[in-house]
Each structure stands twice: as structure tokens, then as C-alpha cells.
Motif scaffolding. Structure first.
Motif, PDB file in Angstrom:
ATOM      1  N   ILE A  46       0.847  -1.187   0.000  1.00 55.37           N
ATOM      2  CA  ILE A  46       0.000   0.000   0.000  1.00 55.37           C
ATOM      3  C   ILE A  46       0.886   1.241   0.000  1.00 55.37           C
ATOM      4  O   ILE A  46       1.882   1.302   0.720  1.00 55.37           O
ATOM      5  CB  ILE A  46      -0.961  -0.015   1.217  1.00 55.37           C
ATOM      6  N   ILE A  47       0.527   2.219  -0.845  1.00 49.97           N
ATOM      7  CA  ILE A  47       1.344   3.414  -1.026  1.00 49.97           C
ATOM      8  C   ILE A  47       0.521   4.652  -0.687  1.00 49.97           C
ATOM      9  O   ILE A  47      -0.565   4.847  -1.240  1.00 49.97           O
ATOM     10  CB  ILE A  47       1.869   3.513  -2.465  1.00 49.97           C
ATOM     11  N   TYR A  48       1.063   5.484   0.216  1.00 47.61           N
ATOM     12  CA  TYR A  48       0.421   6.730   0.623  1.00 47.61           C
ATOM     13  C   TYR A  48       1.250   7.927   0.175  1.00 47.61           C
ATOM     14  O   TYR A  48       2.470   7.818  -0.005  1.00 47.61           O
ATOM     15  CB  TYR A  48       0.276   6.786   2.149  1.00 47.61           C
ATOM     16  N   GLY A  49       0.576   9.055   0.055  1.00 48.35           N
ATOM     17  CA  GLY A  49       1.272  10.294  -0.271  1.00 48.35           C
ATOM     18  C   GLY A  49       0.272  11.380  -0.596  1.00 48.35           C
ATOM     19  O   GLY A  49      -0.899  11.110  -0.884  1.00 48.35           O
ATOM     20  N   ALA A  50       0.718  12.608  -0.564  1.00 43.27           N
ATOM     21  CA  ALA A  50      -0.146  13.733  -0.894  1.00 43.27           C
ATOM     22  C   ALA A  50      -0.503  13.714  -2.378  1.00 43.27           C
ATOM     23  O   ALA A  50       0.101  12.980  -3.172  1.00 43.27           O
ATOM     24  CB  ALA A  50       0.557  15.043  -0.541  1.00 43.27           C
ATOM     25  N   ASN A  51      -1.486  14.511  -2.767  1.00 49.08           N
ATOM     26  CA  ASN A  51      -1.794  14.673  -4.177  1.00 49.08           C
ATOM     27  C   ASN A  51      -0.551  15.185  -4.910  1.00 49.08           C
ATOM     28  O   ASN A  51       0.183  16.035  -4.396  1.00 49.08           O
ATOM     29  CB  ASN A  51      -2.935  15.670  -4.368  1.00 49.08           C
ATOM     30  N   ALA A  52      -0.322  14.656  -6.117  1.00 47.28           N
ATOM     31  CA  ALA A  52       0.811  15.071  -6.953  1.00 47.28           C
ATOM     32  C   ALA A  52       2.162  14.762  -6.309  1.00 47.28           C
ATOM     33  O   ALA A  52       3.169  15.366  -6.648  1.00 47.28           O
ATOM     34  CB  ALA A  52       0.726  16.566  -7.290  1.00 47.28           C
ATOM     35  N   SER A  53       2.193  13.795  -5.399  1.00 43.91           N
ATOM     36  CA  SER A  53       3.459  13.438  -4.748  1.00 43.91           C
ATOM     37  C   SER A  53       4.292  12.475  -5.589  1.00 43.91           C
ATOM     38  O   SER A  53       5.499  12.356  -5.388  1.00 43.91           O
ATOM     39  CB  SER A  53       3.187  12.808  -3.379  1.00 43.91           C
ATOM     40  N   GLY A  54       3.651  11.753  -6.508  1.00 41.37           N
ATOM     41  CA  GLY A  54       4.364  10.790  -7.339  1.00 41.37           C
ATOM     42  C   GLY A  54       3.837   9.375  -7.242  1.00 41.37           C
ATOM     43  O   GLY A  54       4.376   8.463  -7.881  1.00 41.37           O
ATOM     44  N   LYS A  55       2.771   9.162  -6.451  1.00 38.68           N
ATOM     45  CA  LYS A  55       2.199   7.813  -6.319  1.00 38.68           C
ATOM     46  C   LYS A  55       1.740   7.283  -7.677  1.00 38.68           C
ATOM     47  O   LYS A  55       2.114   6.183  -8.089  1.00 38.68           O
ATOM     48  CB  LYS A  55       0.992   7.819  -5.360  1.00 38.68           C
ATOM     49  N   SER A  56       0.926   8.064  -8.353  1.00 43.22           N
ATOM     50  CA  SER A  56       0.397   7.624  -9.646  1.00 43.22           C
ATOM     51  C   SER A  56       1.506   7.483 -10.674  1.00 43.22           C
ATOM     52  O   SER A  56       1.493   6.559 -11.498  1.00 43.22           O
ATOM     53  CB  SER A  56      -0.662   8.610 -10.150  1.00 43.22           C
ATOM     54  N   GLY A  57       2.496   8.381 -10.621  1.00 43.14           N
ATOM     55  CA  GLY A  57       3.616   8.280 -11.547  1.00 43.14           C
ATOM     56  C   GLY A  57       4.374   6.984 -11.376  1.00 43.14           C
ATOM     57  O   GLY A  57       4.799   6.358 -12.356  1.00 43.14           O
ATOM     58  N   THR A 413       2.681  13.894   3.701  1.00 42.12           N
ATOM     59  CA  THR A 413       1.396  14.594   3.818  1.00 42.12           C
ATOM     60  C   THR A 413       1.528  15.961   3.170  1.00 42.12           C
ATOM     61  O   THR A 413       2.627  16.526   3.079  1.00 42.12           O
ATOM     62  CB  THR A 413       0.991  14.768   5.294  1.00 42.12           C
ATOM     63  N   PRO A 414       0.420  16.536   2.687  1.00 44.38           N
ATOM     64  CA  PRO A 414       0.500  17.831   1.999  1.00 44.38           C
ATOM     65  C   PRO A 414       0.850  18.963   2.952  1.00 44.38           C
ATOM     66  O   PRO A 414       0.410  18.987   4.103  1.00 44.38           O
ATOM     67  CB  PRO A 414      -0.914  18.008   1.422  1.00 44.38           C
ATOM     68  N   VAL A 415       1.654  19.901   2.461  1.00 41.19           N
ATOM     69  CA  VAL A 415       1.961  21.127   3.196  1.00 41.19           C
ATOM     70  C   VAL A 415       1.152  22.244   2.546  1.00 41.19           C
ATOM     71  O   VAL A 415       1.440  22.671   1.426  1.00 41.19           O
ATOM     72  CB  VAL A 415       3.469  21.456   3.142  1.00 41.19           C
ATOM     73  N   ILE A 416       0.105  22.678   3.236  1.00 41.98           N
ATOM     74  CA  ILE A 416      -0.815  23.668   2.664  1.00 41.98           C
ATOM     75  C   ILE A 416      -0.356  25.060   3.060  1.00 41.98           C
ATOM     76  O   ILE A 416      -0.348  25.411   4.242  1.00 41.98           O
ATOM     77  CB  ILE A 416      -2.256  23.402   3.145  1.00 41.98           C
ATOM     78  N   GLN A 417       0.034  25.843   2.072  1.00 40.61           N
ATOM     79  CA  GLN A 417       0.475  27.216   2.299  1.00 40.61           C
ATOM     80  C   GLN A 417      -0.632  28.156   1.821  1.00 40.61           C
ATOM     81  O   GLN A 417      -0.693  28.527   0.649  1.00 40.61           O
ATOM     82  CB  GLN A 417       1.784  27.474   1.551  1.00 40.61           C
ATOM     83  N   ASP A 418      -1.505  28.489   2.746  1.00 39.88           N
ATOM     84  CA  ASP A 418      -2.740  29.173   2.367  1.00 39.88           C
ATOM     85  C   ASP A 418      -2.727  30.674   2.604  1.00 39.88           C
ATOM     86  O   ASP A 418      -3.732  31.346   2.402  1.00 39.88           O
ATOM     87  CB  ASP A 418      -3.915  28.556   3.123  1.00 39.88           C
ATOM     88  N   GLU A 419      -1.599  31.243   3.018  1.00 37.04           N
ATOM     89  CA  GLU A 419      -1.598  32.651   3.402  1.00 37.04           C
ATOM     90  C   GLU A 419      -2.018  33.559   2.254  1.00 37.04           C
ATOM     91  O   GLU A 419      -2.913  34.408   2.410  1.00 37.04           O
ATOM     92  CB  GLU A 419      -0.208  33.068   3.903  1.00 37.04           C
ATOM     93  N   ASN A 420      -1.394  33.392   1.083  1.00 33.55           N
ATOM     94  CA  ASN A 420      -1.719  34.263  -0.041  1.00 33.55           C
ATOM     95  C   ASN A 420      -3.160  34.098  -0.483  1.00 33.55           C
ATOM     96  O   ASN A 420      -3.837  35.071  -0.839  1.00 33.55           O
ATOM     97  CB  ASN A 420      -0.784  33.989  -1.223  1.00 33.55           C
ATOM     98  N   PHE A 421      -3.646  32.839  -0.481  1.00 33.19           N
ATOM     99  CA  PHE A 421      -5.030  32.598  -0.874  1.00 33.19           C
ATOM    100  C   PHE A 421      -6.004  33.294   0.074  1.00 33.19           C
ATOM    101  O   PHE A 421      -6.959  33.948  -0.350  1.00 33.19           O
ATOM    102  CB  PHE A 421      -5.312  31.094  -0.898  1.00 33.19           C
ATOM    103  N   LEU A 422      -5.756  33.167   1.373  1.00 28.52           N
ATOM    104  CA  LEU A 422      -6.667  33.790   2.345  1.00 28.52           C
ATOM    105  C   LEU A 422      -6.650  35.307   2.234  1.00 28.52           C
ATOM    106  O   LEU A 422      -7.689  35.965   2.361  1.00 28.52           O
ATOM    107  CB  LEU A 422      -6.278  33.346   3.760  1.00 28.52           C
ATOM    108  N   VAL A 423      -5.486  35.871   1.964  1.00 29.42           N
ATOM    109  CA  VAL A 423      -5.400  37.319   1.778  1.00 29.42           C
ATOM    110  C   VAL A 423      -6.211  37.730   0.536  1.00 29.42           C
ATOM    111  O   VAL A 423      -6.981  38.717   0.581  1.00 29.42           O
ATOM    112  CB  VAL A 423      -3.933  37.749   1.629  1.00 29.42           C
TER     113      VAL A 423
END
Length: 428
Positions: A46-57, A413-423
Motif C-alpha cells: 500500500i502506497i500513501y502520499g499527498a496529491n501530486a506526490s508521485g504515487k500515480s507516476g 502529507t500535503p503542506v498547505i500554504q494558504d496565506e496568499n489565498f486567504l489574503v
């Protein structure tokens, strides 16, 4: 069966990544591995990872290798090798070869196969056969040089070498010319390796049509009985599954359509899957009502594709590779399907399941050994790495993997950098 798979410079997999299916020295979960020729191999990965991490690749790398082995004999001169997808975020890698290495067992014989290729040419190709602790060369090919053949090779040499174009695999071309010593290695890719990166769209429809045909041709076959039992067991509300021949009058064709095109279409869509649900009156069962499978829920429709490939894998000992195994399924159903591979009484032919998922609940069910769980993550340069849970320092048998993973203690796990979006959202 699969022993090991290595990929380098494919999609986001810039650096060498190795998946080892061998059982580690960890104890427990004895149904999760099997023994073959004094070696032990895991039944599921079983393989885990964030979206676009490379699992599907990584899973698509299996598909690329499978495609090349099965199709390259038909490639035309000077045409691009379609699965050439190098890492593009580093100028030093953009034009480098893609490379795959796979170790597998076919018909009780162990092989290792190495392949690297650029945009239009095979750079290197090598196949070895293992005899105990020794490795014997079958053939080795390097761009611009004559193919080297080992003592274990028997069959056409120079003639097939001259017939093999720069963008074709010698393995594929030799099998096309019936070189018997290579047939078992080829059969692994043709008969045992089954790759379904994403079960959706046309791929899912093609599978449903395939199983409709099998259900219709023999409603009492072993496959039909098992397929019915599986679908009806998983709380779908379905009492029976069958396939019926479609009425040709349902289709309207242009007057000028060639007959061979019409016949091919009708053969492809010849059967429809029907599901039957119990009908009640006054609280009593009085009969059944038929529905077209397309009227069922997304999860149930997905089961018709996934359930079929799982039954076939268990029956025939496939190496089954699936992305998003849990798509539209309840976690308990996903767990049930996975555990079929962990039961020696069910998985009698040593089938293996390799899949990627976001379903964290699978880590809390005590379903997996730590050497069966892998994580994929990207670095700041966009390159993926993959590591095994059992290699993470501090992880023990009693570690709550689901809680550690959610908390980010296992990585991937994903690192969500939401500062610019929230601004931006607050600007108005």
C-alpha cells in the motif's frame, strides 16, 4: 510474481526509486506473505502520499514498461517512444534516459530485466535468468554495439538483431520470432502483470463489457458464481447479476457505415449487465426487478470493474496494480477486498496487490505489516522519493500508524500554504 521494481527519471521520479516486495525480518501477519523457492514475498503493498506526490507516476511506470514489452515490436522507424516522460523540472535530466529494472518470477523461473531508453532509441536492454544464487545472462544490448548473448540463450541471434529497430525492444522482437528461451519472461508481462493506474472512464467501461461477456457466455461458470457472490455480499442491495444480449434494433447506424465497423461495434456492445433487486409487497418478498448497471450507484459500478479484476487476480495469480483502489467505496469494503489477498485459502495462487490510496482508515485496521506500507513525497525541487514505513526510525509494532500519519510524523502529507489565498479572498 513480482520481486522488485526500480524506476529512475520517469515523470516526477527523478532519482532511483526501488520497491522491494520481499518480506523483511519483521514478525506477525503470517497470511500477508507467502514462500516461494526459499524466499518470502508480500501479498499486498500500500502506497500513501499527498496529491501530486508521485504515487500515480510510480504506478504508471509499471504501465510504461508493460506497454513497451507488449507493443514495441510494432513500432515504426524513427517514431517517438510514447512512454518517454523524463523529469522535466531539472535541465540536467530533461534529455536523459528513462530507466526501469524489474525482478520477477515466471513459471518458477526468476528473471531480472533492465531497460533504459531516450526519446527515439533504446539505450540499454538486458535480461538475466537466476539459478539459485547465480545470475546467468540471456542477452545484453547497448546502443551502438552488437548484442551480447549469454550461454543460456538459445535461438535466433544476428537475424533478429538486424530486424530490431533502434526504438524496439529485442525481447519483444525475439518473442515475435518465437525464441523459446524468452517466452516465459515475456509471459509475465502479457499474462501476469495487470496494471490499472486509474479505474475510470473508458477503462472501467471496457472492463464492465468484458465481464458482461463472461457472465453471458456461461452463467454457471466459476467466474460467474464468484462474481455474483462478491457483488451480492457487499451490501449493494443486489440479489443477482447477469448479462443479457443487447437488441441490435437499439442501435441506429448511418446508412453508409461499413459492415465491418458495424459488426465490430455490435460485438463490443453485445451484452448489457443487469442487476436484480428484490421487490416487496406488504413486507413480503414477491419477486425481483431488473435494472441496467448504469442505474446503480458510482460505488456499485466501480465494484463491477474492480471486483472482476480482483477475482481474476486471485484465480490466476496476477500482480495487480491499481491506483485509488478505494474510489467510491466504503472503507470496510476496501478492507474486505484487500484482505482477500491475505487469506491463503482464497489466494492460493500467490496473487499480489500493489495500490495507492488516500484512505487513512486502512492504517488503523491492523491489516498491514509495517514492511507493506510505503510513503511517497516530493522535495522542494519537485522530485519524488519513496520510503518504507518499517525503515522509519521510532516506528514499532504498536505504533498507531493512522494517527502518526495524520499528525505528519511519517511524512508524505500535503503542506498547505494558504496565506496568499486567504489574503486574496479577503481583499474584496
Amino acid at each position: 510474481m513480482l520481486v522488485k521494481f526500480i524506476v529512475e527519471n520517469f515523470r516526477s521520479l527523478r532519482d532511483r526509486i526501488e520497491l522491494d516486495i520481499s518480506k523483511s525480518t519483521l514478525k506477525g501477519h503470517v497470511g500477508n506473505y507467502f514462500e516461494h523457492q526459499d524466499s518470502r514475498f508480500l501479498t499486498t503493498t500500500i502506497i500513501y502520499g499527498a496529491n501530486a506526490s508521485g504515487k500515480s507516476g510510480f504506478l504508471r511506470a509499471f504501465q510504461a514498461l508493460e506497454y513497451l514489452v507488449l507493443n514495441s515490436a510494432d513500432f515504426k522507424l524513427d517514431k517517438v517512444i510514447a512512454p518517454y516522460e523524463p523529469f522535466l523540472l531539472d535541465e540536467d535530466n530533461q534529455n536523459n534516459p528513462v530507466s526501469f529494472e524489474i525482478e520477477f518470477i515466471s513459471n518458477d523461473t526468476r528473471y531480472s530485466y533492465f531497460l533504459s531508453y531516450s526519446r527515439k532509441e533504446i539505450e540499454t536492454e538486458e535480461l538475466n535468468v537466476h539459478n539459485g544464487n547465480y545470475k546467468a545472462l540471456l542477452f545484453s544490448r547497448e546502443k551502438g554495439k552488437d548484442i551480447k548473448f549469454g550461454d543460456s540463450y538459445r535461438g535466433g541471434k544476428k537475424t533478429i538483431e538486424r530486424m530490431t529497430l533502434p526504438n524496439q525492444l529485442f525481447l519483444s522482437k525475439a518473442v515475435e520470432n518465437n525464441v523459446e528461451v524468452l517466452l516465459d519472461a515475456y509471459r509475465f508481462f502479457d499474462n501476469k502483470l495487470k496494471v490499472y493506474p486509474i479505474l475510470e472512464g473508458l477503462a472501467e467501461e471496457d472492463l464492465k463489457r468484458l465481464y458482461a461477456k463472461r457472465l453471458a457466455e456461461d452463467a454457471n461458470s466459476s467466474f460467474s458464481r464468484k462474481f455474483n457472490a462478491l457483488i451480492c455480499a457487499l451490501d449493494t442491495g443486489i440479489a443477482q447479476v447477469s448479462a443479457e444480449e443487447a437488441n441490435e434494433e437499439m442501435f441506429r447506424f448511418p446508412a453508409n457505415i461499413p459492415e465491418e465497423v458495424k459488426a465490430s461495434f455490435l460485438d463490443q456492445y453485445k451484452y448489457d449487465i443487469k442487476t436484480y433487486h428484490k421487490v416487496y409487497k406488504g413486507g413480503k418478498h414477491v419477486g425481483q426487478k431488473a435494472f441496467d448497471v448504469n442505474e446503480e450507484s458510482s460505488g456499485t459500478k466501480n465494484l463491477f470493474a474492480l471486483g472482476g479484476v480482483i477475482i481474476e487476480a486471485l484465480e490466476q495469480g496476477h500482480v495487480l496494480i491499481v491506483d485509488e483502489l478505494e474510489k467510491n467505496l466504503h472503507p470496510d469494503i476496501t478492507t474486505f477486498l484487500i484482505r482477500l489477498f491475505h487469506r491463503p485459502d482464497i489466494n492460493r495462487n500467490n496473487a499480489q496487490l500493489i495500490f495507492a490510496t488516500h484512505d487513512i482508515t486502512q492504517l488503523s485496521h491492523d491489516t498491514f505489516r509495517r514492511d507493506q506500507v510505503w510513503f511517497v513525497e516530493k522535495d522542494e525541487f519537485g522530485a519524488s522519493s519513496m520510503f518504507r514505513c518499517s525503515d522509519i526510525e521510532g516506528v514499532r509494532a504498536d505504533t498507531p500508524l493512522d494517527k502518526w500519519y495524520i499528525a505528519g510524523r511519517l511524512g508524505a502529507t500535503p503542506v498547505i500554504q494558504d496565506e496568499n489565498f486567504l489574503v486574496e479572498m479577503q481583499e474584496d
